[in-house]
Design a protein around this motif. Structure first.
Motif, PDB file in Angstrom:
ATOM      1  N   ASP A 125      46.259  31.659  40.813  1.00 55.71           N
ATOM      2  CA  ASP A 125      45.732  32.974  41.724  1.00 55.71           C
ATOM      3  C   ASP A 125      45.562  33.053  42.981  1.00 55.71           C
ATOM      4  O   ASP A 125      45.840  33.528  43.576  1.00 55.71           O
ATOM      5  CB  ASP A 125      44.411  33.595  40.438  1.00 55.71           C
ATOM      6  N   SER A 126      44.732  31.831  43.162  1.00 56.61           N
ATOM      7  CA  SER A 126      44.234  31.538  44.347  1.00 56.61           C
ATOM      8  C   SER A 126      45.482  31.319  45.266  1.00 56.61           C
ATOM      9  O   SER A 126      45.414  31.956  46.520  1.00 56.61           O
ATOM     10  CB  SER A 126      43.272  30.342  44.570  1.00 56.61           C
ATOM     11  N   ARG A 127      46.148  30.504  44.838  1.00 55.15           N
ATOM     12  CA  ARG A 127      47.607  30.199  46.074  1.00 55.15           C
ATOM     13  C   ARG A 127      48.199  31.580  46.087  1.00 55.15           C
ATOM     14  O   ARG A 127      48.680  31.744  47.162  1.00 55.15           O
ATOM     15  CB  ARG A 127      48.407  29.192  45.057  1.00 55.15           C
ATOM     16  N   ALA A 128      48.535  32.328  45.023  1.00 55.68           N
ATOM     17  CA  ALA A 128      49.048  33.649  45.440  1.00 55.68           C
ATOM     18  C   ALA A 128      48.275  34.580  46.345  1.00 55.68           C
ATOM     19  O   ALA A 128      48.825  34.991  47.203  1.00 55.68           O
ATOM     20  CB  ALA A 128      49.198  34.404  43.895  1.00 55.68           C
ATOM     21  N   LEU A 129      47.073  34.672  46.067  1.00 51.50           N
ATOM     22  CA  LEU A 129      46.126  35.263  46.947  1.00 51.50           C
ATOM     23  C   LEU A 129      46.378  34.993  48.644  1.00 51.50           C
ATOM     24  O   LEU A 129      46.571  35.806  49.294  1.00 51.50           O
ATOM     25  CB  LEU A 129      44.651  35.435  46.556  1.00 51.50           C
ATOM     26  N   PHE A 130      46.409  33.736  48.774  1.00 55.44           N
ATOM     27  CA  PHE A 130      46.531  33.310  50.080  1.00 55.44           C
ATOM     28  C   PHE A 130      47.865  33.748  50.658  1.00 55.44           C
ATOM     29  O   PHE A 130      48.128  33.480  51.933  1.00 55.44           O
ATOM     30  CB  PHE A 130      46.250  31.763  50.110  1.00 55.44           C
ATOM     31  N   SER A 131      48.942  33.979  50.018  1.00 57.03           N
ATOM     32  CA  SER A 131      50.041  34.326  50.479  1.00 57.03           C
ATOM     33  C   SER A 131      50.361  35.694  50.741  1.00 57.03           C
ATOM     34  O   SER A 131      51.272  36.185  51.387  1.00 57.03           O
ATOM     35  CB  SER A 131      51.160  33.772  49.568  1.00 57.03           C
TER      36      SER A 131
ATOM     37  N   VAL B 195      50.488  39.130  40.147  1.00 61.87           N
ATOM     38  CA  VAL B 195      50.284  40.463  41.005  1.00 61.87           C
ATOM     39  C   VAL B 195      49.492  41.310  40.122  1.00 61.87           C
ATOM     40  O   VAL B 195      48.217  41.750  40.708  1.00 61.87           O
ATOM     41  CB  VAL B 195      51.492  41.272  41.671  1.00 61.87           C
ATOM     42  N   ASP B 196      49.712  41.518  38.646  1.00 62.45           N
ATOM     43  CA  ASP B 196      49.015  42.344  37.884  1.00 62.45           C
ATOM     44  C   ASP B 196      47.795  41.763  37.772  1.00 62.45           C
ATOM     45  O   ASP B 196      46.554  42.690  37.936  1.00 62.45           O
ATOM     46  CB  ASP B 196      49.535  42.447  36.463  1.00 62.45           C
ATOM     47  N   ARG B 197      47.436  40.384  37.616  1.00 66.22           N
ATOM     48  CA  ARG B 197      46.182  39.647  37.552  1.00 66.22           C
ATOM     49  C   ARG B 197      45.247  39.947  39.120  1.00 66.22           C
ATOM     50  O   ARG B 197      44.115  40.272  38.805  1.00 66.22           O
ATOM     51  CB  ARG B 197      46.253  38.286  37.231  1.00 66.22           C
ATOM     52  N   LEU B 198      45.997  39.689  39.906  1.00 66.50           N
ATOM     53  CA  LEU B 198      45.160  39.914  41.381  1.00 66.50           C
ATOM     54  C   LEU B 198      44.756  41.652  41.420  1.00 66.50           C
ATOM     55  O   LEU B 198      43.676  41.902  41.918  1.00 66.50           O
ATOM     56  CB  LEU B 198      46.079  39.492  42.479  1.00 66.50           C
ATOM     57  N   GLU B 199      45.700  42.595  41.024  1.00 66.18           N
ATOM     58  CA  GLU B 199      45.286  44.070  41.211  1.00 66.18           C
ATOM     59  C   GLU B 199      44.232  44.241  40.337  1.00 66.18           C
ATOM     60  O   GLU B 199      43.360  44.949  40.583  1.00 66.18           O
ATOM     61  CB  GLU B 199      46.789  44.528  40.733  1.00 66.18           C
ATOM     62  N   ARG B 200      44.314  43.652  38.911  1.00 63.12           N
ATOM     63  CA  ARG B 200      43.225  43.969  38.004  1.00 63.12           C
ATOM     64  C   ARG B 200      41.718  43.652  38.468  1.00 63.12           C
ATOM     65  O   ARG B 200      40.657  44.137  38.329  1.00 63.12           O
ATOM     66  CB  ARG B 200      43.493  43.384  36.679  1.00 63.12           C
ATOM     67  N   ALA B 201      41.898  42.569  39.418  1.00 56.29           N
ATOM     68  CA  ALA B 201      40.801  42.048  40.018  1.00 56.29           C
ATOM     69  C   ALA B 201      40.165  42.783  41.185  1.00 56.29           C
ATOM     70  O   ALA B 201      39.315  42.504  41.868  1.00 56.29           O
ATOM     71  CB  ALA B 201      40.536  40.446  40.235  1.00 56.29           C
TER      72      ALA B 201
END
Length: 144
Positions: free
Chosen positions: A43-49, A75-81
């Motif tokens: 999740d963190s790696r994805a968020l940093f991009s 993306v779904d996980r990051l969006e829910r957060a």
């Protein structure tokens, strides 16, 4: 002794092993920061991009080295957060862009501050040793 890029000499291999071991040893410090925000390392790696302009999921999948369904799941996980959002592309209404939210930007700033906090072991180095290390790592960064 001449070496090829895919066969570093023993000194380079030793240096890399020590750096890698130190990074792995300090990983729990980074993991703690991620968990504080309910994030996994992926999740963190994805968020940093992500950025404010946004990127299509297909582009993110290529950057992340995964298939589009896995990218969609991340993306779904990051969006829910509340850390990312899907918005229509200004160039093609059929395309949704994924961009970082204000909360995502704040989380990134908090993570970066935590990631840049040196591990306690570094306090054992002298000023001269730290200066030498900064010089060496700075050179590697410029060469990359």
């Amino acid at each position: 002794m001449t070496t090829s890029p895919d066969q570093p000499d023993a000194s380079a291999a030793d240096a890399w092993k020590l750096m890698f071991d130190f990074l792995m040893k300090s990983a729990p410090q980074r993991l703690e920061s991620q968990q504080k925000h309910g994030l996994t390392p992926n999740d963190s790696r994805a968020l940093f991009s992500l950025d404010k302009a946004g990127k299509p999921v297909g582009t993110l999948a290529r950057e992340w080295g995964c298939d589009p369904s896995t990218a969609t799941w991340l993306v779904d996980r990051l969006e829910r957060a509340g850390l990312a959002e899907r918005v229509p592309s200004p160039d093609d209404r059929r395309v949704k862009l994924v961009r970082v939210t204000r909360r995502g930007t704040e989380t990134l700033q908090d993570l970066m501050a935590a990631y840049q906090r040196p591990p306690a072991e570094m306090s054992r180095l002298s000023r001269d040793e730290l200066a030498a290390l900064v010089g060496i790592l700075g050179k590697l960064r410029k060469d990359a």
